[in-house]
Enzyme design. Structure first.
Site, PDB file in Angstrom:
ATOM      1  N   GLU A 310       0.819  -1.216   0.000  1.00 44.31           N
ATOM      2  CA  GLU A 310       0.000   0.000   0.000  1.00 44.31           C
ATOM      3  C   GLU A 310       0.853   1.266   0.000  1.00 44.31           C
ATOM      4  OE1 GLU A 310      -3.723   0.187   0.129  1.00 44.31           O
ATOM      5  OE2 GLU A 310      -2.797   1.932  -0.791  1.00 44.31           O
ATOM      6  N   ASP A 314       1.132   4.075  -3.104  1.00 43.08           N
ATOM      7  CA  ASP A 314       0.634   5.442  -2.952  1.00 43.08           C
ATOM      8  C   ASP A 314       1.759   6.445  -3.186  1.00 43.08           C
ATOM      9  OD1 ASP A 314      -1.587   4.049  -2.162  1.00 43.08           O
ATOM     10  OD2 ASP A 314      -1.469   4.605  -0.042  1.00 43.08           O
ATOM     11  N   SER A 568      -6.986   1.720  -4.278  1.00 40.44           N
ATOM     12  CA  SER A 568      -5.814   2.245  -3.578  1.00 40.44           C
ATOM     13  C   SER A 568      -4.914   3.039  -4.495  1.00 40.44           C
ATOM     14  CB  SER A 568      -4.986   1.089  -3.020  1.00 40.44           C
ATOM     15  OG  SER A 568      -5.365   0.823  -1.712  1.00 40.44           O
TER      16      SER A 568
END
Ligand SMILES: *[C@@H]1O[C@H](CO)[C@@H](O)[C@H](O)[C@H]1NC(C)=O
Ligand SMILES: *[C@@H]1O[C@H](CO)[C@@H](O)[C@H](O)[C@H]1NC(C)=O
Ligand SMILES: *[C@@H]1O[C@H](CO)[C@@H](O)[C@H](O)[C@H]1NC(C)=O
Ligand SMILES: *[C@@H]1O[C@H](CO)[C@@H](O)[C@H](O)[C@H]1NC(C)=O
Ligand SMILES: *[C@@H]1O[C@H](CO)[C@@H](O)[C@H](O)[C@H]1NC(C)=O
Length: 651
Positions: A310, A314, A568
């Site tokens: 994650e 990002d 995401s």
């Protein structure tokens, strides 16, 4: 202070003795009859067990909150962009003095010594430690131990509780009562100084990253990434082409992504992508500034997709799209207990946090960590909110109580008033919830899941809060070789993940979205579904609002290039676009945009409408991407030149 409380008390006592009628109580909240997950056990509670009672005070002027927000963020408002100061926000919504006095007076009259009553700095909570006897008498209720039928966890709860009639409008809710938010811990039981049992909070309910790994583990070391294969491999260059994005600049606006420990980015994974793709970004370029909140750390004891995917995703894409501009990071929560969205919100806004940090002892991190982690006080209003904040984690709406969600959603409203754009990814399981779970009962009553395959749709939170911008996922259509001139190269994402979307069971339809949702129902009602499957009232908040690509992202994970999927990816990419728009506005001498939705819905043509694909789940095809807004791709993906025109024309 003491004098005035005494004066009030004397006044009330005199009054009471003149008319000795008992204060009538009315039921304030009732346990849902459909909460079959808990069964009340026949155990005797020790009468002097201490319960930490929190009384959430009703804030003032919340009924006008929507109006206030539209005043500064609707494109037709002459006050567009005139965001409020934190002080004005705090003053406007603080519970009134009358509310605080009314609640405190009731407690003192009921025999609670004034020294035992604490009022949070934010003036939003009244707290006290009460014995079971005291709590039962105050709330006209009976506490019991309820066992969760699946986990065996014990909770302290009641069937219903009452408050004096005159307090109904002053109090939002009281915990622990019907919300199952105080677990009875069996291990590490603590006692207070007099040796009585102390009931401890339950570990935080952690938000779930909205990312999935490549199930096929396609090897990438020999792939040449270029615009001919964006349908299989998404790179920053693909996104720049799809959305006509400008190159990064040393823009002045601020942007931070949010990560929850134990998630951590690995610098060498970011560097691997920058160098493999030949991006002009020096090795070692990571997030800056990094705000460590509530004992947060970047942990490297554990390294795998689950803890690095994650954060790497990002940050890689936000940095790649914006460099040389810096991208900030809010790293939230310690390693032991972890944290929730409320912990971040507490850190950004002192009026949201309480003196001891817990917003809910079940859902939120409590600091100092009662489980032995971070022992400092919690962050409380001493961190600055970036102008754009993107979070790629989520809950199911049915995981949390409606009251808890409403309180948090109101805080997003306040961030919007302050000029902050708050973005959340919409979920990766189409109309189902995290892990593909669906609800056993219509409207997700009781929060019971059935594991998926059938049942009711399971909307995602905070995407259903009308004051965030919820971002869904698209993909490049198969065998599309994109160039800036190829029309509509994207469809709703149906590779590995399905874009989260649908209609809320808790939040009503906001006015800014009403026309878009009405058009959807008029033209595309999926007549095979009815109210047992989803909230088809046409009066519920629909999500997501917009979308961005969410498939086949090339990232580094623990030294290896890998593909990942998820909303995401969509949220930080959309956040990067908003940051570019803010840069353009700041250059013009204007302020940041703040709450995006009213303008996006007023200018839907500034987004690329997505009209292909669906978001299956719960044994159905889900919803279909169609002309106009739809509950899987929202209004569509960014068309930067058009967005720029719209937002730079506004004051
Ligand atoms: C309740 O007791 C706990 C543990 O002793 C303490 O930390 C907390 O401050 C007390 N709360 C109030 C409102 O007095
Ligand atoms: C793009 O990459 C493919 C292989 O993935 C290669 O066949 C093609 O020649 C490349 N095109 C350009 C313009 O580099
Ligand atoms: C904010 O306050 C907390 C608690 O006092 C403290 O631990 C933290 O270092 C502070 N952070 C900043 C950025 O001031
Ligand atoms: C559907 O949404 C509306 C508006 O928020 C609400 O009044 C209604 O209770 C919801 N229905 C269900 C079944 O959740
Ligand atoms: C909803 O549709 C299902 C079949 O999909 C049907 O069994 C059920 O009776 C319907 N319920 C209502 C309230 O119409």
């Amino acid at each position: 202070m003491k004098v005035s409380v005494l004066a009030i008390l004397t006044g009330l006592t005199a009054c009471a003795s003149a008319a000795p009628a008992p204060i009538p109580h009315v039921v304030h909240e009732k346990r849902s009859t459909q909460m079959q997950k808990w069964s009340r056990r026949d155990v005797k509670l020790s009468r002097d067990t201490i319960i930490p009672i929190s009384i959430g005070l009703a804030q003032s002027n919340l009924d006008k909150g929507y109006e206030y927000l539209m005043d500064v963020s609707h494109p037709k408002s002459e006050n567009f962009g005139k965001h409020w100061t934190p002080e004005k926000i705090k003053q406007t919504f603080a519970p009134s003095k009358d509310t605080i006095v009314a609640v405190k007076t009731w407690l003192i009259e009921s025999g609670i010594e004034s020294e035992r009553i604490t009022i949070s700095n934010s003036l939003t909570w009244v707290k006290l430690n009460a014995t079971i006897d005291e709590a039962e008498s105050l709330l006209k209720t009976e506490y019991g131990v309820y066992t969760h039928v699946e986990t065996g966890d014990d909770f302290l709860a009641v069937e219903e509780y009452s408050l004096p009639a005159h307090l109904q409008d002053h109090v939002d809710f009281v915990t622990p009562t019907v919300h199952f938010d105080l677990a009875v811990k069996h291990k590490a039981k603590r006692t207070d100084i007099e040796g009585r049992d102390l009931i401890e909070p339950h570990a935080v309910k952690r938000p779930i990253p909205q990312i999935q790994p490549d199930p096929l583990r396609v090897p990438l070391s020999s792939v040449t990434f270029n615009l001919t294969n964006c349908d299989r491999y998404i790179t920053p260059e693909c996104l720049q082409t799809l959305y006509s994005l400008p190159a990064g600049t040393d823009g002045l606006s601020t942007y931070s992504v949010v990560e929850y420990t134990p998630q951590a980015y690995i610098q060498t994974d970011l560097d691997l992508v920058f160098s493999t793709l030949g991006l002009p970004i020096p090795a070692g370029t990571g997030p800056s500034p990094i705000d460590f909140i509530d004992g947060a750390t970047l942990q490297y004891q554990e390294e795998d997709f689950g803890v690095n995917g994650e954060s790497n995703l990002d940050l890689t894409y936000a940095i790649a799209l914006l460099y040389p501009q810096s991208v900030g990071l809010y790293q939230v929560g310690d390693l032991v207990e972890g944290a929730s969205f409320n912990n971040l919100l507490d850190a950004l806004d002192a009026s949201y946090c309480t003196f001891e940090g817990g917003d809910s002892s079940t859902y939120d991190g409590i600091y100092p960590d009662p489980y032995g982690g971070y022992q400092g006080p919690e962050g409380c209003g001493n961190y600055t909110a970036a102008q754009v904040i993107s979070t790629s984690y989520g809950y199911n709406e049915a995981d949390l109580t409606a009251a808890y969600e409403q309180r948090q959603c109101n805080e997003y409203l306040k961030l919007g008033l302050a000029g902050v754009s708050v973005l959340y990814s919409s979920g990766d399981y189409g109309v189902a919830g995290n892990g593909g779970q669906c609800c056993a009962l219509p409207g997700c009553a009781g929060g019971e899941y059935n594991g998926g395959g059938s049942g009711s749709f399971n909307p995602s939170f905070p995407g259903t809060c009308p004051y965030v911008t919820s971002v869904g996922a698209t993909q490049v259509k198969h065998d599309y070789s994109i160039t800036p001139t190829v029309p509509s190269p994207e469809a709703a994402c149906e590779t590995v993940i399905y874009s989260g979307g649908g209609f809320s069971n808790n939040f009503p339809l906001p006015a800014y979205q009403a026309d878009a949702v009405a058009f959807y129902f008029q033209h595309h009602t999926p007549d095979k579904y009815n109210s047992t499957i989803y909230n088809d009232s046409q009066a519920a908040r629909g999500y997501p609002d917009v979308s961005a690509n969410g498939a086949n992202y090339v990232i580094g994970v623990d030294g290896t290039l890998s593909l990942v999927y998820g909303t995401s990816a969509s949220s930080p990419v959309f956040g990067s676009v908003v940051t570019m728009l803010n840069n353009a506005r700041l250059k013009q001498g204007k302020g940041p945009i703040g709450f995006l939705n009213p303008t996006l819905y007023a200018f839907p043509d500034a987004l690329n409408d997505i009209t292909l694909g669906d978001n299956q789940g719960c044994g159905t095809q889900g919803f279909r991407a169609v002309k106009g807004w739809d509950p899987l791709t929202g209004l569509g993906t960014p068309n930067y030149p058009k967005l720029l025109e719209v937002f730079t024309a506004l004051p």
